[in-house]
Design a protein around this motif. Structure first.
Motif, PDB file in Angstrom:
ATOM      1  N   THR A 383       0.817  -1.215   0.000  1.00 34.11           N
ATOM      2  CA  THR A 383       0.000   0.000   0.000  1.00 34.11           C
ATOM      3  C   THR A 383       0.849   1.264   0.000  1.00 34.11           C
ATOM      4  O   THR A 383       0.299   2.365   0.058  1.00 34.11           O
ATOM      5  CB  THR A 383      -0.930   0.032   1.226  1.00 34.11           C
ATOM      6  N   LEU A 384       2.173   1.135  -0.071  1.00 30.56           N
ATOM      7  CA  LEU A 384       3.058   2.292   0.012  1.00 30.56           C
ATOM      8  C   LEU A 384       4.256   2.118  -0.911  1.00 30.56           C
ATOM      9  O   LEU A 384       5.140   1.301  -0.638  1.00 30.56           O
ATOM     10  CB  LEU A 384       3.555   2.487   1.454  1.00 30.56           C
ATOM     11  N   PRO A 385       4.331   2.887  -2.007  1.00 27.27           N
ATOM     12  CA  PRO A 385       5.578   2.900  -2.784  1.00 27.27           C
ATOM     13  C   PRO A 385       6.725   3.385  -1.913  1.00 27.27           C
ATOM     14  O   PRO A 385       6.509   4.042  -0.892  1.00 27.27           O
ATOM     15  CB  PRO A 385       5.275   3.892  -3.914  1.00 27.27           C
ATOM     16  N   SER A 386       7.943   3.097  -2.307  1.00 27.48           N
ATOM     17  CA  SER A 386       9.104   3.381  -1.475  1.00 27.48           C
ATOM     18  C   SER A 386       9.153   4.835  -1.002  1.00 27.48           C
ATOM     19  O   SER A 386       9.019   5.763  -1.801  1.00 27.48           O
ATOM     20  CB  SER A 386      10.395   3.076  -2.246  1.00 27.48           C
ATOM     21  N   GLU A 387       9.362   4.996   0.295  1.00 26.78           N
ATOM     22  CA  GLU A 387       9.598   6.299   0.917  1.00 26.78           C
ATOM     23  C   GLU A 387      10.810   6.167   1.834  1.00 26.78           C
ATOM     24  O   GLU A 387      11.220   5.062   2.197  1.00 26.78           O
ATOM     25  CB  GLU A 387       8.380   6.758   1.727  1.00 26.78           C
ATOM     26  N   LEU A 388      11.386   7.302   2.224  1.00 24.11           N
ATOM     27  CA  LEU A 388      12.547   7.299   3.097  1.00 24.11           C
ATOM     28  C   LEU A 388      12.118   7.390   4.554  1.00 24.11           C
ATOM     29  O   LEU A 388      11.234   8.190   4.904  1.00 24.11           O
ATOM     30  CB  LEU A 388      13.479   8.457   2.745  1.00 24.11           C
ATOM     31  N   PHE A 389      12.773   6.595   5.400  1.00 21.63           N
ATOM     32  CA  PHE A 389      12.464   6.523   6.826  1.00 21.63           C
ATOM     33  C   PHE A 389      13.768   6.623   7.619  1.00 21.63           C
ATOM     34  O   PHE A 389      14.857   6.375   7.099  1.00 21.63           O
ATOM     35  CB  PHE A 389      11.784   5.195   7.161  1.00 21.63           C
ATOM     36  N   VAL A 390      13.628   6.960   8.900  1.00 26.04           N
ATOM     37  CA  VAL A 390      14.759   6.953   9.818  1.00 26.04           C
ATOM     38  C   VAL A 390      14.342   6.218  11.079  1.00 26.04           C
ATOM     39  O   VAL A 390      13.199   6.325  11.541  1.00 26.04           O
ATOM     40  CB  VAL A 390      15.236   8.391  10.153  1.00 26.04           C
ATOM     41  N   LEU A 391      15.274   5.443  11.635  1.00 23.67           N
ATOM     42  CA  LEU A 391      15.053   4.705  12.873  1.00 23.67           C
ATOM     43  C   LEU A 391      16.176   5.049  13.841  1.00 23.67           C
ATOM     44  O   LEU A 391      17.350   4.768  13.579  1.00 23.67           O
ATOM     45  CB  LEU A 391      15.034   3.192  12.608  1.00 23.67           C
ATOM     46  N   ALA A 392      15.825   5.706  14.957  1.00 19.75           N
ATOM     47  CA  ALA A 392      16.810   6.033  15.986  1.00 19.75           C
ATOM     48  C   ALA A 392      17.159   4.776  16.770  1.00 19.75           C
ATOM     49  O   ALA A 392      16.359   3.834  16.835  1.00 19.75           O
ATOM     50  CB  ALA A 392      16.260   7.111  16.913  1.00 19.75           C
TER      51      ALA A 392
END
Length: 675
Positions: A383-392
């Motif tokens: 349900t989501l084309p590639s997006e940028l994420f960050v994980l602390a």
């Protein structure tokens, strides 16, 4: 008063209509903007990424570079040229972004200040550049280019190309394998790594010889890199006499002072790739397989101590294959992703061999890490084309980009759900399901059964632009995808179970899975079922056609029909030789056993209407496989159609061709389901 009330009601009605969701169309799928190749700046403050936009009317795409702060916020477009601008790499000082562009008639390395402005061309290579990296010292670039191995300069390759182009004789003279790879003819050229000295404006071939560096197949996401001091290159290459028939990719260390070369992995005859220097320069981590000739063997992460020469395995406790590798800033931690039960899970391991630890379980790629151990990556789902994420390190995941938010807000998309069933031999099999838009559990829906390729592949919770599960569901179908034996992500024993057994256990898993779905879900209409697959999935469709009449319609894309003729025309011979226990001349039994073409006793069962699709420039599964399947269907009087693409490969990549592909598949399935 009445007039004002009517106006307000009209506005409210218009707002309601504007927010009403609808099913996805092929045009929606191709309108999605695609993020690739995200790169973290040296100071950890910015991410640069390529963003591709497709134009259905123009039947083309445009790729430019964008920047976004690692804290989030509004992204900023960095390049705006009509030519391709992609493959971004930060300069070592972090003040500019370098990238590949075709803006001046050939693909060269350009650079642009991160604040924006005019791009400047860095290289003037006589031949196109295909990928590149910066030396940590900032005075050199390493790049790959296709060259004739018997020429001494890039200019000599360019001159020979020009003569060939101007000649009226277009014949190819071929002396050895590999002469084709995936979708292109090699034309006697090899991939070499060149070092460009920015001060001297000189080009040096760091990998001379009649070898491909990096190799044409079985590489990683990055197979050449500089040491932290810029004095050494680690590259991957296959130096055997017959690279088409073995998987012996090795890692070579090249001193840039004298070009002396050391084979780091000479003791291993299987695949080695993905060399990664630790930030402190003490170690090299890389991926290694154990069994020669087997491209789907399990990778292990190997740690090489540059001072002592000692090697140790870091992932023995994990029965999964690492994918991308990236060092943490402490030079003790390695992060990687791996296919696992329909996802690409993030893991980390340490050089002191602490237990491998799962970090995040989604479909993640393009892993980057900053000095505070914040992880940056692309994430996607169905349900989501590639997006940028960050994980602390001890925080929650934060989404940084929203490039398709407006488009997605209009669409009714259902997330995948997992299911599990017991197969014919008592083994547990995992699968994924997508329900159609506006799903009503009290209604019944037709089923599309998708079969993945590989065969050592895996269905996952991703936004696939060719075999998009949400797109298949959009026309009112339940979509089911089974990761039958042979699939990656379930341990190496499960992966091994397809070899030499192509139409056996995997077929039985699929039939057991279909039984489970029909028995367990009342909303699936058992009288309206279709199946579709590509590559190995296309083989399985061809196999199904001769073994069962449970389906109303079949779709075979780039499928194998005859294993012997397939062997004689494909390019990577190690694959069939492993899968069927040798060459067809030495061991014909398995080639015949697992060929849909050789089961004359089953030809009477070929009744299911079948759509066959193939591309002319598919050199992995050559187009004659599709022709043979279609010919057999026609001669047996089976309702069938062939879609032949003269301008496509193993994949359908052009927007208008893809629109035809989707529409023909839906029309075929709907026609025969409603008979």
């Amino acid at each position: 008063m009445l007039k004002n009330t009517i106006i307000i009601l009209a506005i409210l009605c218009s707002m309601a209509l504007s927010t009403e969701k609808r099913a996805m169309t092929v045009e929606d799928l191709w309108a999605m903007h695609r993020i690739t190749d995200a790169r973290l700046s040296p100071d950890g403050q910015w991410l640069v990424y390529s963003l591709s936009e497709y134009d259905m009317k123009a039947n083309d795409s445009q790729t430019n570079l964008w920047l976004i702060s690692t804290k989030g916020g509004k992204p900023r477009q960095l390049t705006t040229h009509s030519a391709y601008d992609g493959h971004p790499r930060w300069t070592p000082d972090g003040k500019a972004v370098s990238f590949l562009s075709y803006r001046n008639g050939s693909t060269q390395i350009h650079t642009i200040p991160m604040q924006g402005g005019e791009a400047r061309q860095l290289t003037e290579s006589p031949v196109d550049i295909h990928s590149f990296i910066w030396s940590p010292t900032g005075d050199k670039l390493a790049f790959t280019a296709y060259v004739y191995p018997d020429t001494e300069t890039l200019k000599a390759t360019a001159e020979r190309d020009k003569k060939k182009q101007e000649s009226n004789v277009k014949a190819r003279i071929i002396d050895d394998l590999l002469f084709r790879s995936w979708n292109r003819w090699t034309n006697g050229k090899r991939t070499h790594v060149f070092v460009y000295d920015l001060n001297e404006k000189s080009y040096t071939d760091a990998t001379p010889g009649d070898f491909d560096t990096p190799p044409l197949d079985l590489g990683s996401d990055q197979d050449f890199c500089f040491s932290p001091d810029g004095q050494e290159l680690a590259v991957v290459s296959n130096h055997t006499n017959m690279p088409a028939a073995n998987t012996n990719n090795d890692i070579f260390l090249i001193s840039l002072n004298d070009l002396k070369t050391k084979n780091l992995t000479a003791d291993n005859q299987a695949v080695d790739n993905a060399p990664r220097y630790s930030p402190d320069g003490r170690h090299i981590a890389y991926k290694s397989m154990n069994r020669p000739g087997f491209e789907a063997d399990q990778y292990e992460i190997i740690l090489y101590n540059r001072e002592t020469g000692k090697k140790q395995t870091l992932t023995e406790s994990l029965d999964l294959s690492p994918g991308e590798l990236v060092w943490g800033p402490d030079s003790r931690t390695l992060y990687f992703n791996t296919r696992e039960r329909g996802r690409r899970t993030l893991y980390k391991t340490e050089i002191n061999q602490k237990p491998v630890k799962r970090v995040d379980k989604h479909v993640n790629s393009d892993i980057q890490v900053d000095k505070q151990n914040n992880l940056y990556f692309r994430r996607q789902s169905n349900t989501l084309p590639s997006e940028l994420f960050v994980l602390a390190p001890k925080g929650a995941v934060k989404q940084l980009t929203q490039v398709n938010a407006e488009r997605l807000a209009q669409l009714e998309l259902n997330p995948v759900s997992d299911f599990e069933f017991t197969s014919f031999d008592g083994k547990s099999v995992h699968g994924l399901m997508v329900k159609p838009p506006f799903f009503d559990p009290d209604k019944t829906y037709p089923l599309i059964y998708l079969i993945h390729g590989g065969p050592q592949g895996m269905w996952s919770d991703d936004f696939h632009y060719r075999w998009n599960s949400s797109m298949f569901a959009a026309r009112g179908y339940v979509v089911a995808m089974v990761n039958f034996r042979g699939s990656k992500g379930y341990g190496q024993d499960w992966c091994d179970a397809v070899s030499k057994n192509w139409g056996g256990g995997p077929y039985q898993d699929l039939m057991a899975g279909l039984d489970y779905l029909l028995e367990s879900y009342d909303f699936i209409d058992e009288n309206r079922i279709a199946a579709a697959g590509a590559s190995y999935g296309g083989f399985m469709i061809n196999w199904i056609a001769g073994h069962t009449d449970r389906f109303d319609a079949l779709v075979s894309h780039a499928g194998v029909f005859d294993q012997v003729s397939m062997y004689g025309a494909t390019e990577e011979l190690w694959f069939p030789e492993w899968e069927f226990g040798g060459t067809p001349y030495e061991n014909p039994e398995l080639y015949e056993k697992w060929s849909p073409s050789t089961h004359a006793e089953h030809f009477a069962k070929y009744k299911t209407p079948t759509l066959v699709i193939h591309g002319q420039h598919d050199y992995r599964v050559p187009v004659t496989q599709g022709f043979q399947m279609f010919t057999a269907l026609q001669r047996m009087g089976v309702p069938s159609r062939l879609i032949y693409y003269p301008d496509e490969t193993h994949f359908i990549s052009k927007p208008q061709n893809a629109r035809l592909w989707w529409n023909e598949i839906f029309n075929w399935i709907e026609t025969w389901m409603n008979q």
